[in-house]
Design an enzyme around this catalytic site. Structure first.
Site, PDB file in Angstrom:
ATOM      1  N   HIS A 212       1.226  -1.213  -0.062  1.00  9.06           N
ATOM      2  CA  HIS A 212       0.111   0.060   0.125  1.00  9.06           C
ATOM      3  C   HIS A 212       0.872   0.989   0.041  1.00  9.06           C
ATOM      4  O   HIS A 212       1.677   1.287   0.746  1.00  9.06           O
ATOM      5  CB  HIS A 212      -1.047  -0.097   1.337  1.00  9.06           C
ATOM      6  N   CYS A 213       0.655   2.111  -0.998  1.00 13.88           N
ATOM      7  CA  CYS A 213       1.703   2.984  -1.196  1.00 13.88           C
ATOM      8  C   CYS A 213       1.087   4.406  -0.775  1.00 13.88           C
ATOM      9  O   CYS A 213       0.185   4.817  -1.364  1.00 13.88           O
ATOM     10  CB  CYS A 213       2.125   3.341  -2.573  1.00 13.88           C
ATOM     11  N   PRO A 214       1.707   5.185   0.271  1.00 17.79           N
ATOM     12  CA  PRO A 214       0.935   6.331   0.784  1.00 17.79           C
ATOM     13  C   PRO A 214       1.245   7.609  -0.147  1.00 17.79           C
ATOM     14  O   PRO A 214       0.213   8.279   0.058  1.00 17.79           O
ATOM     15  CB  PRO A 214       1.912   6.920   2.037  1.00 17.79           C
TER      16      PRO A 214
ATOM     17  N   ASN B 272      -3.028   4.534  -2.439  1.00 17.79           N
ATOM     18  CA  ASN B 272      -3.764   3.368  -2.758  1.00 17.79           C
ATOM     19  C   ASN B 272      -2.938   2.323  -2.928  1.00 17.79           C
ATOM     20  O   ASN B 272      -1.763   2.436  -2.628  1.00 17.79           O
ATOM     21  CB  ASN B 272      -4.142   3.811  -4.386  1.00 17.79           C
TER      22      ASN B 272
END
Ligand SMILES: [Zn+2]
Ligand SMILES: [Zn+2]
Length: 413
Positions: A128-130, A134
Protein backbone atom coordinates in the site's frame (compact mmCIF):
# COMPACT_ATOMS: atom_id res chain seq x y z
CA UNK A 1 -6.66 4.42 -24.35
CA UNK A 2 -8.99 2.47 -22.08
CA UNK A 3 -6.79 3.53 -19.21
CA UNK A 4 -7.10 7.19 -20.19
CA UNK A 5 -10.93 7.01 -20.36
CA UNK A 6 -11.23 5.57 -16.91
CA UNK A 7 -9.16 8.47 -15.58
CA UNK A 8 -11.22 11.24 -17.15
CA UNK A 9 -14.57 9.61 -16.45
CA UNK A 10 -13.86 9.22 -12.73
CA UNK A 11 -16.42 6.44 -12.73
CA UNK A 12 -16.49 6.75 -9.02
CA UNK A 13 -16.18 10.31 -7.73
CA UNK A 14 -15.44 8.84 -4.32
CA UNK A 15 -12.00 8.17 -5.74
CA UNK A 16 -11.26 11.91 -5.72
CA UNK A 17 -11.00 11.84 -1.96
CA UNK A 18 -7.78 9.88 -2.39
CA UNK A 19 -6.19 13.28 -3.07
CA UNK A 20 -6.98 14.46 0.47
CA UNK A 21 -4.05 12.77 2.15
CA UNK A 22 -0.53 13.89 3.00
CA UNK A 23 1.03 11.54 0.37
CA UNK A 24 -0.60 12.94 -2.79
CA UNK A 25 -0.48 16.51 -1.39
CA UNK A 26 3.31 16.33 -0.90
CA UNK A 27 3.93 14.42 -4.15
CA UNK A 28 1.85 16.85 -6.24
CA UNK A 29 3.44 19.78 -4.40
CA UNK A 30 6.94 18.59 -5.34
CA UNK A 31 5.88 18.05 -8.97
CA UNK A 32 4.29 21.54 -9.06
CA UNK A 33 7.31 23.31 -7.51
CA UNK A 34 9.91 21.55 -9.69
CA UNK A 35 8.08 21.94 -13.01
CA UNK A 36 6.98 25.52 -12.39
CA UNK A 37 10.46 26.63 -11.33
CA UNK A 38 12.07 24.79 -14.26
CA UNK A 39 9.74 26.55 -16.73
CA UNK A 40 10.15 29.97 -15.11
CA UNK A 41 13.94 29.59 -15.01
CA UNK A 42 14.01 28.49 -18.65
CA UNK A 43 11.88 31.30 -20.00
CA UNK A 44 12.93 34.23 -17.86
CA UNK A 45 16.54 33.71 -17.01
CA UNK A 46 18.37 30.91 -18.59
CA UNK A 47 17.31 29.66 -21.99
CA UNK A 48 14.99 32.01 -23.89
CA UNK A 49 12.32 30.60 -26.18
CA UNK A 50 13.56 32.36 -29.36
CA UNK A 51 16.39 29.87 -29.76
CA UNK A 52 15.79 26.36 -31.11
CA UNK A 53 17.48 24.80 -28.11
CA UNK A 54 15.32 26.88 -25.79
CA UNK A 55 12.11 25.76 -27.51
CA UNK A 56 13.08 22.09 -27.49
CA UNK A 57 14.03 22.41 -23.82
CA UNK A 58 10.66 23.96 -23.00
CA UNK A 59 8.66 21.35 -24.90
CA UNK A 60 10.60 18.61 -23.12
CA UNK A 61 9.77 20.16 -19.76
CA UNK A 62 6.04 20.24 -20.53
CA UNK A 63 6.31 16.69 -21.84
CA UNK A 64 7.84 15.39 -18.58
CA UNK A 65 5.20 17.10 -16.47
CA UNK A 66 2.30 15.74 -18.54
CA UNK A 67 3.68 12.18 -18.64
CA UNK A 68 4.53 12.16 -14.93
CA UNK A 69 1.07 13.39 -13.94
CA UNK A 70 -0.65 11.03 -16.39
CA UNK A 71 1.04 7.95 -14.91
CA UNK A 72 0.68 9.23 -11.36
CA UNK A 73 -3.09 9.74 -11.66
CA UNK A 74 -3.45 6.43 -13.50
CA UNK A 75 -1.69 4.63 -10.66
CA UNK A 76 -3.87 6.43 -8.12
CA UNK A 77 -7.32 6.33 -9.75
CA UNK A 78 -7.24 3.09 -11.72
CA UNK A 79 -5.92 1.39 -8.61
CA UNK A 80 -4.65 -2.15 -8.22
CA UNK A 81 -7.93 -3.94 -8.95
CA UNK A 82 -9.82 -5.84 -6.25
CA UNK A 83 -11.08 -9.37 -5.87
CA UNK A 84 -14.86 -9.11 -6.55
CA UNK A 85 -16.89 -9.21 -3.33
CA UNK A 86 -18.21 -12.71 -2.74
CA UNK A 87 -15.82 -14.22 -5.30
CA UNK A 88 -15.30 -17.97 -5.38
CA UNK A 89 -13.26 -20.08 -7.78
CA UNK A 90 -15.09 -21.43 -10.86
CA UNK A 91 -14.50 -24.98 -9.77
CA UNK A 92 -15.92 -25.15 -6.25
CA UNK A 93 -13.46 -27.97 -5.41
CA UNK A 94 -10.61 -25.45 -5.72
CA UNK A 95 -11.84 -23.44 -2.73
CA UNK A 96 -10.05 -25.95 -0.49
CA UNK A 97 -6.75 -24.48 -1.69
CA UNK A 98 -7.72 -20.90 -0.88
CA UNK A 99 -8.02 -18.78 2.24
CA UNK A 100 -11.30 -17.00 2.95
CA UNK A 101 -11.56 -13.27 3.66
CA UNK A 102 -14.34 -12.53 6.12
CA UNK A 103 -14.35 -8.80 5.34
CA UNK A 104 -14.76 -9.25 1.57
CA UNK A 105 -16.89 -12.40 2.03
CA UNK A 106 -14.78 -13.92 -0.73
CA UNK A 107 -12.03 -16.44 -1.28
CA UNK A 108 -8.60 -14.89 -1.64
CA UNK A 109 -7.62 -15.43 -5.28
CA UNK A 110 -4.03 -16.56 -5.85
CA UNK A 111 -1.57 -13.64 -5.33
CA UNK A 112 -4.24 -11.43 -3.71
CA UNK A 113 -4.04 -10.12 -0.16
CA UNK A 114 -6.37 -8.13 2.03
CA UNK A 115 -5.23 -4.52 2.48
CA UNK A 116 -6.32 -3.00 5.78
CA UNK A 117 -6.10 0.55 4.39
CA UNK A 118 -8.15 -0.16 1.25
CA UNK A 119 -10.30 -2.65 3.21
CA UNK A 120 -10.51 -4.93 0.17
CA UNK A 121 -8.64 -7.94 -1.16
CA UNK A 122 -6.17 -6.52 -3.66
CA UNK A 123 -5.17 -8.40 -6.84
CA UNK A 124 -1.44 -9.26 -6.96
CA UNK A 125 -0.84 -6.95 -4.02
CA UNK A 126 2.66 -5.58 -3.67
CA UNK A 127 2.26 -2.85 -1.05
CA UNK A 128 0.00 0.00 0.00
CA UNK A 129 1.73 3.16 -1.19
CA UNK A 130 0.98 6.33 0.80
CA UNK A 131 2.27 8.55 -2.05
CA UNK A 132 -0.57 7.46 -4.34
CA UNK A 133 -2.81 6.74 -1.33
CA UNK A 134 -3.72 3.42 -2.92
CA UNK A 135 -2.34 -0.07 -3.27
CA UNK A 136 0.19 -1.02 -5.89
CA UNK A 137 -0.98 -4.22 -7.52
CA UNK A 138 -2.22 -5.96 -10.66
CA UNK A 139 -3.78 -3.14 -12.69
CA UNK A 140 -1.57 -0.19 -11.78
CA UNK A 141 1.81 -1.91 -11.58
CA UNK A 142 2.87 -0.61 -15.02
CA UNK A 143 1.73 3.00 -14.52
CA UNK A 144 3.20 3.07 -11.01
CA UNK A 145 6.57 1.84 -12.31
CA UNK A 146 6.50 4.27 -15.26
CA UNK A 147 5.88 7.10 -12.81
CA UNK A 148 8.90 5.93 -10.80
CA UNK A 149 11.00 6.03 -13.98
CA UNK A 150 9.74 9.35 -15.38
CA UNK A 151 9.87 11.35 -12.14
CA UNK A 152 13.67 11.01 -11.70
CA UNK A 153 14.28 11.67 -15.43
CA UNK A 154 12.19 14.85 -15.28
CA UNK A 155 13.94 15.86 -12.06
CA UNK A 156 17.40 15.39 -13.61
CA UNK A 157 16.40 17.67 -16.49
CA UNK A 158 14.99 20.26 -14.07
CA UNK A 159 18.08 20.03 -11.83
CA UNK A 160 20.28 20.75 -14.85
CA UNK A 161 18.25 23.88 -15.60
CA UNK A 162 18.38 25.02 -11.97
CA UNK A 163 22.16 24.65 -11.81
CA UNK A 164 22.68 26.40 -15.16
CA UNK A 165 20.30 29.22 -14.22
CA UNK A 166 22.08 29.90 -10.96
CA UNK A 167 25.43 29.67 -12.70
CA UNK A 168 24.57 32.01 -15.56
CA UNK A 169 22.99 34.51 -13.20
CA UNK A 170 25.95 34.49 -10.84
CA UNK A 171 28.40 34.99 -13.70
CA UNK A 172 27.25 37.44 -16.30
CA UNK A 173 28.71 35.59 -19.19
CA UNK A 174 29.17 31.88 -19.17
CA UNK A 175 31.88 30.21 -21.16
CA UNK A 176 33.52 27.04 -20.09
CA UNK A 177 35.57 24.47 -21.89
CA UNK A 178 38.07 21.70 -21.78
CA UNK A 179 41.04 21.05 -24.02
CA UNK A 180 39.00 19.67 -26.89
CA UNK A 181 35.45 20.78 -26.16
CA UNK A 182 34.50 24.39 -25.81
CA UNK A 183 30.95 25.36 -25.06
CA UNK A 184 30.06 28.98 -25.31
CA UNK A 185 26.83 29.62 -23.47
CA UNK A 186 26.86 33.39 -23.91
CA UNK A 187 23.99 33.11 -26.41
CA UNK A 188 21.87 31.70 -23.65
CA UNK A 189 22.14 34.94 -21.76
CA UNK A 190 19.30 37.41 -22.25
CA UNK A 191 20.42 40.49 -24.09
CA UNK A 192 20.35 43.15 -22.85
CA UNK A 193 18.86 41.95 -19.54
CA UNK A 194 16.42 39.27 -18.35
CA UNK A 195 12.72 40.24 -18.16
CA UNK A 196 12.81 40.02 -14.42
CA UNK A 197 16.01 40.55 -12.44
CA UNK A 198 17.22 37.38 -10.78
CA UNK A 199 17.01 38.51 -7.19
CA UNK A 200 17.63 36.78 -3.91
CA UNK A 201 14.08 35.34 -3.76
CA UNK A 202 14.44 33.79 -7.20
CA UNK A 203 17.80 32.38 -6.23
CA UNK A 204 16.38 30.87 -3.03
CA UNK A 205 13.37 29.40 -4.88
CA UNK A 206 15.64 27.85 -7.50
CA UNK A 207 17.93 26.41 -4.84
CA UNK A 208 14.93 24.97 -2.97
CA UNK A 209 13.59 23.39 -6.18
CA UNK A 210 17.06 21.96 -6.87
CA UNK A 211 17.05 20.28 -3.44
CA UNK A 212 13.62 18.78 -4.09
CA UNK A 213 14.63 17.58 -7.56
CA UNK A 214 17.83 15.89 -6.35
CA UNK A 215 16.08 14.28 -3.36
CA UNK A 216 13.30 12.96 -5.61
CA UNK A 217 15.81 11.61 -8.12
CA UNK A 218 17.59 9.53 -5.50
CA UNK A 219 14.58 8.34 -3.49
CA UNK A 220 12.23 7.61 -6.39
CA UNK A 221 15.05 6.21 -8.52
CA UNK A 222 15.75 3.60 -5.83
CA UNK A 223 12.06 2.66 -5.76
CA UNK A 224 12.13 2.26 -9.54
CA UNK A 225 14.93 -0.30 -9.34
CA UNK A 226 13.11 -2.22 -6.61
CA UNK A 227 9.91 -2.34 -8.70
CA UNK A 228 11.82 -3.45 -11.82
CA UNK A 229 13.34 -6.31 -9.85
CA UNK A 230 9.86 -7.34 -8.69
CA UNK A 231 8.51 -7.20 -12.27
CA UNK A 232 11.43 -9.07 -13.87
CA UNK A 233 11.18 -11.85 -11.27
CA UNK A 234 7.38 -11.71 -11.28
CA UNK A 235 7.49 -11.92 -7.50
CA UNK A 236 5.98 -9.22 -5.27
CA UNK A 237 7.60 -8.25 -1.98
CA UNK A 238 4.85 -10.15 -0.10
CA UNK A 239 5.54 -13.25 -2.20
CA UNK A 240 9.29 -13.03 -1.53
CA UNK A 241 8.43 -13.24 2.16
CA UNK A 242 6.14 -16.25 1.64
CA UNK A 243 8.94 -17.95 -0.30
CA UNK A 244 11.43 -17.23 2.47
CA UNK A 245 9.07 -18.72 5.05
CA UNK A 246 8.52 -21.76 2.79
CA UNK A 247 12.27 -22.43 2.73
CA UNK A 248 12.41 -21.95 6.48
CA UNK A 249 9.51 -24.39 7.03
CA UNK A 250 11.03 -27.06 4.76
CA UNK A 251 14.43 -26.72 6.40
CA UNK A 252 13.01 -26.77 9.92
CA UNK A 253 10.98 -29.95 9.47
CA UNK A 254 13.59 -31.43 7.11
CA UNK A 255 10.98 -32.23 4.48
CA UNK A 256 11.63 -33.65 1.03
CA UNK A 257 9.58 -30.89 -0.63
CA UNK A 258 11.06 -28.19 -2.81
CA UNK A 259 9.11 -24.97 -3.07
CA UNK A 260 9.23 -23.59 -6.61
CA UNK A 261 7.74 -20.13 -6.97
CA UNK A 262 5.09 -20.79 -9.65
CA UNK A 263 4.65 -17.36 -11.30
CA UNK A 264 8.22 -16.66 -12.42
CA UNK A 265 7.99 -17.68 -16.09
CA UNK A 266 11.72 -18.33 -16.18
CA UNK A 267 12.35 -15.50 -18.63
CA UNK A 268 12.67 -11.85 -17.68
CA UNK A 269 11.13 -10.79 -20.97
CA UNK A 270 8.02 -12.96 -20.41
CA UNK A 271 7.67 -11.60 -16.88
CA UNK A 272 8.08 -8.04 -18.18
CA UNK A 273 5.40 -8.53 -20.85
CA UNK A 274 2.87 -9.64 -18.24
CA UNK A 275 2.97 -6.16 -16.70
CA UNK A 276 3.86 -3.90 -19.64
CA UNK A 277 1.61 -4.24 -22.68
CA UNK A 278 0.97 -1.88 -25.62
CA UNK A 279 -2.66 -1.45 -24.60
CA UNK A 280 -1.64 -0.39 -21.10
CA UNK A 281 -3.88 -3.10 -19.66
CA UNK A 282 -1.96 -5.97 -18.04
CA UNK A 283 -2.39 -9.53 -19.31
CA UNK A 284 -5.12 -11.68 -17.79
CA UNK A 285 -7.82 -10.90 -15.22
CA UNK A 286 -5.65 -10.85 -12.08
CA UNK A 287 -7.52 -13.86 -10.65
CA UNK A 288 -5.96 -16.72 -12.65
CA UNK A 289 -2.27 -16.59 -13.45
CA UNK A 290 -0.04 -18.32 -15.99
CA UNK A 291 2.29 -20.68 -14.19
CA UNK A 292 5.70 -22.16 -14.73
CA UNK A 293 5.92 -25.63 -16.24
CA UNK A 294 5.59 -28.36 -13.64
CA UNK A 295 3.84 -26.11 -11.13
CA UNK A 296 0.26 -26.27 -9.92
CA UNK A 297 -2.15 -23.32 -10.22
CA UNK A 298 -2.50 -23.22 -6.42
CA UNK A 299 1.10 -23.97 -5.34
CA UNK A 300 1.49 -20.60 -3.65
CA UNK A 301 -1.88 -20.61 -1.87
CA UNK A 302 -1.29 -24.19 -0.69
CA UNK A 303 2.04 -23.04 0.75
CA UNK A 304 0.23 -20.14 2.47
CA UNK A 305 -2.26 -22.57 4.01
CA UNK A 306 0.59 -24.77 5.25
CA UNK A 307 2.25 -21.76 6.81
CA UNK A 308 -1.01 -20.70 8.39
CA UNK A 309 -1.35 -24.15 9.97
CA UNK A 310 2.25 -24.02 11.17
CA UNK A 311 2.26 -21.50 14.01
CA UNK A 312 6.03 -21.61 14.24
CA UNK A 313 6.56 -20.36 10.69
CA UNK A 314 3.61 -17.99 10.57
CA UNK A 315 5.64 -15.65 12.68
CA UNK A 316 9.37 -16.16 12.95
CA UNK A 317 10.93 -15.36 16.31
CA UNK A 318 13.93 -13.04 16.37
CA UNK A 319 16.24 -11.81 19.11
CA UNK A 320 17.45 -8.20 19.06
CA UNK A 321 21.23 -8.03 18.81
CA UNK A 322 21.61 -4.29 18.22
CA UNK A 323 19.71 -1.25 19.54
CA UNK A 324 17.53 0.66 17.09
CA UNK A 325 16.07 4.11 17.75
CA UNK A 326 12.86 3.65 15.73
CA UNK A 327 14.02 6.20 13.12
CA UNK A 328 12.30 6.04 9.75
CA UNK A 329 15.55 6.02 7.76
CA UNK A 330 18.28 5.17 10.30
CA UNK A 331 21.72 6.52 9.39
CA UNK A 332 23.76 4.02 11.37
CA UNK A 333 22.30 0.74 10.06
CA UNK A 334 23.98 0.66 6.69
CA UNK A 335 23.28 2.39 3.40
CA UNK A 336 20.96 -0.35 2.07
CA UNK A 337 18.77 -0.20 5.18
CA UNK A 338 18.68 3.59 4.86
CA UNK A 339 17.58 3.62 1.24
CA UNK A 340 15.17 0.67 1.36
CA UNK A 341 13.14 1.95 4.30
CA UNK A 342 9.58 0.68 3.68
CA UNK A 343 7.47 3.29 1.96
CA UNK A 344 4.43 2.95 4.22
CA UNK A 345 2.61 4.74 7.00
CA UNK A 346 3.06 1.78 9.33
CA UNK A 347 5.13 2.66 12.41
CA UNK A 348 8.72 1.69 13.18
CA UNK A 349 9.44 0.07 16.53
CA UNK A 350 12.28 0.90 18.86
CA UNK A 351 14.51 -2.08 19.70
CA UNK A 352 16.78 -2.82 22.62
CA UNK A 353 19.34 -5.58 22.81
CA UNK A 354 17.96 -8.79 24.25
CA UNK A 355 14.31 -8.13 23.36
CA UNK A 356 12.27 -10.62 21.32
CA UNK A 357 10.35 -9.93 18.13
CA UNK A 358 7.83 -12.00 16.18
CA UNK A 359 8.22 -11.16 12.50
CA UNK A 360 5.13 -11.74 10.38
CA UNK A 361 6.44 -10.43 7.06
CA UNK A 362 9.47 -8.68 5.70
CA UNK A 363 11.57 -7.18 2.96
CA UNK A 364 15.19 -7.80 2.19
CA UNK A 365 16.50 -5.30 4.73
CA UNK A 366 13.43 -4.72 6.90
CA UNK A 367 11.07 -6.89 8.92
CA UNK A 368 7.56 -6.27 10.17
CA UNK A 369 6.30 -7.80 13.36
CA UNK A 370 5.33 -7.60 17.01
CA UNK A 371 7.61 -6.79 19.90
CA UNK A 372 6.84 -9.16 22.74
CA UNK A 373 6.61 -7.05 25.85
CA UNK A 374 6.37 -10.05 28.13
CA UNK A 375 9.32 -12.45 28.08
CA UNK A 376 7.16 -15.47 28.78
CA UNK A 377 5.87 -15.49 25.17
CA UNK A 378 2.27 -16.32 26.00
CA UNK A 379 -0.71 -15.75 23.68
CA UNK A 380 -2.42 -12.46 24.41
CA UNK A 381 0.41 -10.51 25.97
CA UNK A 382 0.57 -6.85 24.98
CA UNK A 383 2.59 -6.14 21.85
CA UNK A 384 3.92 -3.23 19.83
CA UNK A 385 3.65 -3.67 16.07
CA UNK A 386 5.84 -2.14 13.37
CA UNK A 387 8.91 -2.22 11.11
CA UNK A 388 12.54 -2.63 12.15
CA UNK A 389 15.86 -3.20 10.32
CA UNK A 390 16.74 -6.81 9.67
CA UNK A 391 20.40 -6.37 10.62
CA UNK A 392 19.45 -5.51 14.22
CA UNK A 393 18.04 -8.97 14.90
CA UNK A 394 18.94 -12.62 14.50
CA UNK A 395 16.69 -15.63 14.11
CA UNK A 396 16.09 -17.43 17.40
CA UNK A 397 17.70 -20.84 17.56
CA UNK A 398 15.74 -21.63 20.74
CA UNK A 399 12.49 -22.43 18.86
CA UNK A 400 13.66 -25.95 18.17
CA UNK A 401 13.29 -27.04 21.78
CA UNK A 402 10.04 -25.31 22.62
CA UNK A 403 7.82 -25.69 19.57
CA UNK A 404 5.80 -28.66 18.42
CA UNK A 405 5.68 -29.50 14.75
CA UNK A 406 2.19 -29.87 13.31
CA UNK A 407 0.98 -33.43 12.73
CA UNK A 408 2.42 -35.07 9.65
CA UNK A 409 5.22 -32.56 9.32
CA UNK A 410 7.62 -34.31 11.71
CA UNK A 411 10.34 -36.18 9.96
CA UNK A 412 13.79 -37.35 10.97
CA UNK A 413 13.94 -34.98 13.92
ZN1 LIG B 1 -10.49 -9.03 1.87
ZN1 LIG C 1 -4.19 -0.67 0.06
Amino acid sequence: MGAFCSVIKFENLQELKRLCHWGPIIALGVIAVCSTMAMIDSVLWYWPLHTTGGSVNFIMLINWTVMILYNYFNAMFIGPGFVPLGWKPENSQDSMYLQYCKVCQAYKAPRSHHCRKCNRCVLKMDHHCPWINNCCGFQNHASFTLFLLLAPLGCIHAAFIFVMTMYTQLYNRLSFGWNTVKIDMSAARRDPLPLIPFGLAAFAATLFALGLALGTTIAVGMLFFIQMKIILRNKTSIESWIEEKAKDRIQYYQLDEVFVFPYDMGSRWKNFKQVFTWSGVPEGDGLAWPIREGCHQYDLTIEQLKQKADKRVRSVRYRVIEDYSGACCPLNKGIKTFFTSPCTEEPRIRLQRGEFILATRGLRYWLYGDKILDDSFVEGVSRIRGWFPRNCVEKCPCDAETDQAPEGEKKNR
